[in-house]
Design an enzyme around this catalytic site. Structure first.
Site, mmCIF file in Angstrom:
data_model
loop_
_atom_site.group_PDB
_atom_site.id
_atom_site.type_symbol
_atom_site.label_atom_id
_atom_site.label_comp_id
_atom_site.label_asym_id
_atom_site.label_seq_id
_atom_site.Cartn_x
_atom_site.Cartn_y
_atom_site.Cartn_z
ATOM 1 C CE LYS A 10 -3.926 -2.193 2.373
ATOM 2 N NZ LYS A 10 -4.868 -2.057 3.533
ATOM 3 C CE1 TYR A 50 -9.460 -2.508 0.735
ATOM 4 C CE2 TYR A 50 -8.608 -0.807 -0.706
ATOM 5 C CZ TYR A 50 -8.394 -1.858 0.165
ATOM 6 O OH TYR A 50 -7.117 -2.252 0.470
ATOM 7 C CG ASN A 113 -3.461 -2.123 6.977
ATOM 8 O OD1 ASN A 113 -3.329 -1.866 5.795
ATOM 9 N ND2 ASN A 113 -4.513 -2.758 7.456
ATOM 10 C CG HIS A 116 -5.469 -6.079 -0.059
ATOM 11 N ND1 HIS A 116 -6.672 -5.923 0.581
ATOM 12 C CD2 HIS A 116 -5.657 -7.036 -1.010
ATOM 13 C CE1 HIS A 116 -7.569 -6.748 0.024
ATOM 14 N NE2 HIS A 116 -6.969 -7.421 -0.947
ATOM 15 C CD GLU A 127 -9.273 -8.648 -3.213
ATOM 16 O OE1 GLU A 127 -10.144 -8.379 -2.358
ATOM 17 O OE2 GLU A 127 -8.152 -9.103 -2.903
HETATM 18 P P1 DAT Z 1 -7.986 -6.327 6.181
HETATM 19 O O1 DAT Z 1 -7.181 -5.417 5.298
HETATM 20 O O2 DAT Z 1 -7.171 -6.855 7.329
HETATM 21 O O3 DAT Z 1 -8.681 -7.426 5.400
HETATM 22 P P2 DAT Z 1 -10.598 -5.056 6.364
HETATM 23 O O4 DAT Z 1 -10.970 -5.828 5.145
HETATM 24 O O5 DAT Z 1 -11.498 -5.167 7.561
HETATM 25 O O6 DAT Z 1 -9.126 -5.430 6.858
HETATM 26 O O7 DAT Z 1 -10.493 -3.507 6.019
HETATM 27 C C1 DAT Z 1 -9.890 -3.107 4.795
HETATM 28 C C2 DAT Z 1 -8.968 -1.959 5.089
HETATM 29 O O8 DAT Z 1 -9.733 -0.844 5.582
HETATM 30 C C3 DAT Z 1 -7.922 -2.221 6.173
HETATM 31 O O9 DAT Z 1 -6.791 -2.887 5.678
HETATM 32 C C4 DAT Z 1 -7.626 -0.837 6.643
HETATM 33 C C5 DAT Z 1 -8.954 -0.118 6.539
HETATM 34 N N1 DAT Z 1 -9.651 -0.151 7.828
HETATM 35 C C6 DAT Z 1 -10.325 -1.176 8.378
HETATM 36 N N2 DAT Z 1 -10.836 -0.851 9.567
HETATM 37 C C7 DAT Z 1 -10.482 0.451 9.791
HETATM 38 C C8 DAT Z 1 -10.705 1.363 10.838
HETATM 39 N N3 DAT Z 1 -11.409 1.039 11.943
HETATM 40 N N4 DAT Z 1 -10.182 2.617 10.695
HETATM 41 C C9 DAT Z 1 -9.479 2.974 9.597
HETATM 42 N N5 DAT Z 1 -9.228 2.148 8.566
HETATM 43 C C10 DAT Z 1 -9.719 0.905 8.667
HETATM 44 MG MG MG Z 2 -10.185 -7.360 3.983
#
Ligand code: DAT
Ligand code: MG
Length: 139
Positions: A10, A50, A113, A116, A127
């Site tokens: 990312k 997303y 973070n 992905h 994807e």
């Molecule tokens: P992951 O990437 O671990 O699959 P996810 O699918 O729940 O997590 O969310 C997609 C992305 O969205 C994640 O990598 C970072 C962002 N995200 C998720 N929860 C968040 C939050 N509470 N605040 C800010 N960004 C968030």
């Molecule tokens: Mg996810």
């Protein structure tokens, strides 16, 4: 069970010069890279990628972050690829990710973070198809 997963490095990690370190962690863990590109997605593309999160409060933050600077997209092959890659990257939030995981080592925050990883075999294919044409994927 499929043996492929899709990943992205990312913007926060590309900006900090971490492409090489993260790809090394991925190949050291036994994943074979079968497609790879450096690219930048538009905000519209981030909203499409997303779309499952479109009702979430962090959607605007997430899509503007993902489109602000380049990313690396990769399609990976390994036995149990989806679940093994999720283990390699660790929890969404680096503060709760296990020691040694990619997010623990490199991520800045839950939003920024660093990587992905697809959450299912079906999503890995969806994807990968978003980022790669058939001829960009090794068979
Ligand atoms: P992951 O990437 O671990 O699959 P996810 O699918 O729940 O997590 O969310 C997609 C992305 O969205 C994640 O990598 C970072 C962002 N995200 C998720 N929860 C968040 C939050 N509470 N605040 C800010 N960004 C968030
Ligand atoms: Mg996810």
């Amino acid at each position: 069970m499929s043996n492929k997963t899709f990943m992205m490095i990312k913007p926060d990690a590309v900006e900090r010069g971490l492409i090489g370190d993260i790809l090394k962690d991925i190949t050291d863990a036994g994943f074979k890279i079968i497609a790879l590109k450096l690219t930048q997605i538009s905000i519209n593309e981030a909203q499409t990628f997303y779309s499952v999160h479109k009702e979430r409060p962090f959607f605007n933050e997430l899509t503007s972050y993902m489109s602000r600077s380049p990313i690396v997209a990769a399609f990976l092959e390994k036995d149990n690829a989806v679940s093994d890659f999720r283990k390699l990257i660790g929890d969404t939030d680096p503060s709760t990710a296990d020691e040694g995981t990619i997010r623990k080592k490199y991520a800045i925050s839950k939003g920024e973070n660093s990587v992905h990883g697809s959450d299912s075999d079906d999503n890995a294919l969806i994807e990968a198809s978003f980022h790669f044409s058939g001829r960009e994927i090794l068979s």
